[in-house]
Scaffold this active site. Structure first.
Site, PDB file in Angstrom:
ATOM      1  CD  GLN A 202      45.350  50.919  52.692  1.00 57.35           C
ATOM      2  OE1 GLN A 202      44.693  51.960  52.725  1.00 57.35           O
ATOM      3  NE2 GLN A 202      44.805  49.773  52.322  1.00 57.35           N
ATOM      4  CE  LYS A 225      44.418  49.562  48.194  1.00 53.94           C
ATOM      5  NZ  LYS A 225      43.451  48.641  48.777  1.00 53.94           N
TER       6      LYS A 225
HETATM    7  C1  LIG Z   1      49.201  48.100  52.109  1.00 53.46           C
HETATM    8  C2  LIG Z   1      48.677  47.585  50.803  1.00 53.46           C
HETATM    9  N1  LIG Z   1      49.531  47.187  49.853  1.00 53.46           N
HETATM   10  C3  LIG Z   1      49.116  46.727  48.679  1.00 53.46           C
HETATM   11  C4  LIG Z   1      47.780  46.615  48.376  1.00 53.46           C
HETATM   12  C5  LIG Z   1      47.373  46.053  47.050  1.00 53.46           C
HETATM   13  O1  LIG Z   1      46.717  46.998  46.271  1.00 53.46           O
HETATM   14  P1  LIG Z   1      45.979  46.538  44.924  1.00 53.46           P
HETATM   15  O2  LIG Z   1      45.043  45.453  45.325  1.00 53.46           O
HETATM   16  O3  LIG Z   1      45.273  47.765  44.466  1.00 53.46           O
HETATM   17  O4  LIG Z   1      47.026  46.072  43.988  1.00 53.46           O
HETATM   18  C6  LIG Z   1      46.844  47.005  49.327  1.00 53.46           C
HETATM   19  C7  LIG Z   1      45.404  46.850  49.041  1.00 53.46           C
HETATM   20  O5  LIG Z   1      44.600  46.529  49.878  1.00 53.46           O
HETATM   21  C8  LIG Z   1      47.308  47.499  50.568  1.00 53.46           C
HETATM   22  O6  LIG Z   1      46.442  47.870  51.518  1.00 53.46           O
END
Ligand SMILES: Cc1ncc(COP(=O)(O)O)c(C=O)c1O
Lengths: 409, 143
Positions: A202, A225
């Site tokens: 984030q 993201k």
């Molecule tokens: C703070 C945080 N860490 C990790 C993730 C995991 O990301 P990903 O689903 O792209 O692996 C997210 C996704 O929402 C997140 O907001």
């Protein structure tokens, strides 16, 4: 001056997309961001014009794939300020964190050690550590959050002790959007003899992150993201740590040679961690996303989101049917509820006005101690959102109590 | 159920069951229990039934959920209480058909027809069916 309204033309999803008979207002950017044509076209260009495998071919287009693929690694390195050999391509932040947990923690920690996290971490920065603890019986410790739900230096110091070998924290948390000063944290964590794993899912899309300056040990983030494709992410690790890390996956492309008697020579990092055919189109798309963000400028993006967030908070705070839980947080994440309405009902009502937000119930402790509610609605902004969209969102929030309108209008 | 039901009444029925859910309580060990949640919504509901000689002598539920999930599960408990297993299965079948916009027999659904508009909010179909799906699973397990 960046003309943010002009940038919207780059995003097919922002040009005439209708949801429930209203123009789409996309406020779920913390879940995933929208993609500009530059990224979509870069992926298409790979599939249309130089589709071949990487690290495999002896012909021109295969060579081009190698060049473009490694070129993106260089871009990532420049983007977060590290060496190219410290950039590992993964499927996303979750995989990156799992790689550190299984490849590093599992190999280097013992039952006597402790891993520190908080109650505000995303599941992807909690469950991999639980898995490690389950296997080697080390301890999972928690840094207390302050009254607002923030991680503070004082509480970090309180939680640190000689057993702590890893501290794993989100630079910006995904529910309340508070951020930490990773440079300050790294200093204190290193004084304790521990390594600092930063979940940048984030933060990296929204601000300049400099891993060398902050002196962090690992950084995990996702392409999707930050205007990039899904299924591609990055693990940054200091080279000597990557060298000590075991690959989770073995297979083609990551060995130098092997024989059936069991002799195996692994590649050096980062290739050691990239077994099998990689998400080449994803890597190419990620490169285009980084170009896109850098052209706008990470500082401009951060500033824009601050302005949008402040505007939204000032408007929402004038409504007496809205509870905002994180008015002071630095990021573009707004956690709120309509009074006496279950979060999911609010999200459905907003859907009926074309506004995309996410409802969620979160780790029990955060809820009980800080929010005192079962669930919250999260609106999360990105640079391409507009003040007019916030107006539309606030208008829809005003109708919050009549949430059954969503079914009858 | 009145022959003609207008939108206002439907809203009132949903709100009434949401704010005053019927049979929202926890049954003892003599009840069969199914836990229902989903990754596309944030409802978490336990559906319970006490079955004696092929009859659902009591139906209840507990948990947290949105207006649609709580109200639909509340209405379901009233609808199924006292029914035989095969009657209950028939009601569930017709309810699910209504939600998925297929032909259905409104007569057996009584108040549950207030959810006929759920498909307008496709993301909430899970919520409107959480209790009914749970009960279907529970009854299947009982055979
Ligand atoms: C703070 C945080 N860490 C990790 C993730 C995991 O990301 P990903 O689903 O792209 O692996 C997210 C996704 O929402 C997140 O907001």
């Amino acid at each position: 001056m960046v003309d943010f309204n002009e940038l919207r033309k780059d995003f097919p999803m922002l040009n005439g997309k209708i949801m429930q008979k209203h123009p789409l207002v996309y406020f779920d950017n913390a879940a995933t961001s929208l993609k500009p044509y530059q990224v979509i076209n870069a992926e298409m260009d790979y599939y249309c014009n130089y589709c071949a495998n990487e690290h495999r071919g002896d012909y021109d287009i295969a060579h081009r794939v190698d060049v473009e693929y490694e070129n993106v690694r260089n871009k990532v390195a420049k983007f977060i300020n590290c060496e190219s050999r410290e950039v590992v391509f993964t499927s996303g932040a979750s995989m990156s964190l799992n790689m550190v947990a299984h490849g590093y923690a599992l190999q280097n920690l013992t039952a006597d050690d402790e891993i520190l996290i908080t109650d505000a971490e995303h599941a992807s920065n909690v469950l991999p550590w639980f898995k490690v603890a389950e296997t080697i019986h080390c301890k999972i410790g928690y840094i207390d959050l302050d009254r607002e739900g923030r991680v503070t230096i004082e509480n970090l110091k309180k939680a640190l002790n000689p057993h702590v070998k890893i501290v794993a924290l989100a630079q910006v948390t995904n529910v309340l959007g508070y951020s930490i000063d990773i440079k300050e944290f790294a200093k204190i964590i290193h004084q304790n003899g521990a390594i600092f794993v930063v979940d940048g899912a984030q933060s990296v899309p929204h601000m300049k992150v400099d891993v060398k300056d902050a002196d962090i040990d690992f950084l995990a983030f996702s392409g999707h993201k930050m205007c990039g494709p899904t299924g591609i992410g990055v693990l940054y690790g200091k080279y000597d740590l990557l060298d000590k890390m075991d690959p989770l996956m073995t297979g083609g492309g990551m060995n130098t040679r092997f024989d059936t008697c069991g002799y195996i020579g692994y590649q050096y990092p980062p290739l050691k961690f990239e077994a099998g055919t990689q998400n080449i189109a994803g890597v190419i798309g990620l490169g285009a996303a980084i170009d896109y963000l850098e052209k706008i400028g990470m500082d401009n993006i951060e500033k824009r989101e601050k302005e949008l967030k402040e505007y939204a908070i000032s408007k929402l705070s004038k409504l007496d049917n809205i509870i905002v839980y994180n008015a002071t947080s630095e990021s573009g994440i707004i956690a709120f509820n309509v009074k006496d309405v279950f979060a999911q009902d609010t999200a459905t009502l907003l859907n009926s006005y074309g506004v995309a937000v996410r409802s969620g119930n979160h780790c029990a402790k955060i809820l009980n101690e800080f929010l005192k509610t079962d669930a919250t609605v999260r609106a999360s902004l990105y640079f391409y959102n507009t003040f007019e969209e916030i107006d539309a969102f606030v208008e829809a929030c005003k109708k919050g109590g009549d949430f059954l309108d969503a079914y009858f209008n | 159920m009145p022959i003609s039901i207008n939108e206002m009444m439907m809203r009132e029925i949903i709100m009434d069951h949401y704010t005053h859910p019927r049979n929202r309580r926890e049954g003892d060990a003599s009840y069969k229990t199914i836990y229902m949640d989903s990754d596309s919504c944030i409802d978490k509901i336990y559906v319970q039934a006490k079955i004696e000689n092929g009859i659902l002598v009591d139906v209840c539920f507990h948990g947290v959920g949105c207006a649609i999930s709580i109200a639909s599960t509340s209405i379901m408990t009233e609808l199924l209480k006292g029914k035989t297993i095969s009657e209950a299965e028939n009601i569930i079948k017709n309810y699910l058909a209504m939600i998925h916009e297929e032909p259905y027999d409104a007569d057996v659904l009584d108040e549950a027809i207030v959810f006929m508009n759920t498909s307008k909010q496709a993301a909430r179909i899970k919520c409107a069916t959480i209790g009914f799906n749970g009960m279907e699973k529970l009854l299947k397990g009982d055979k």
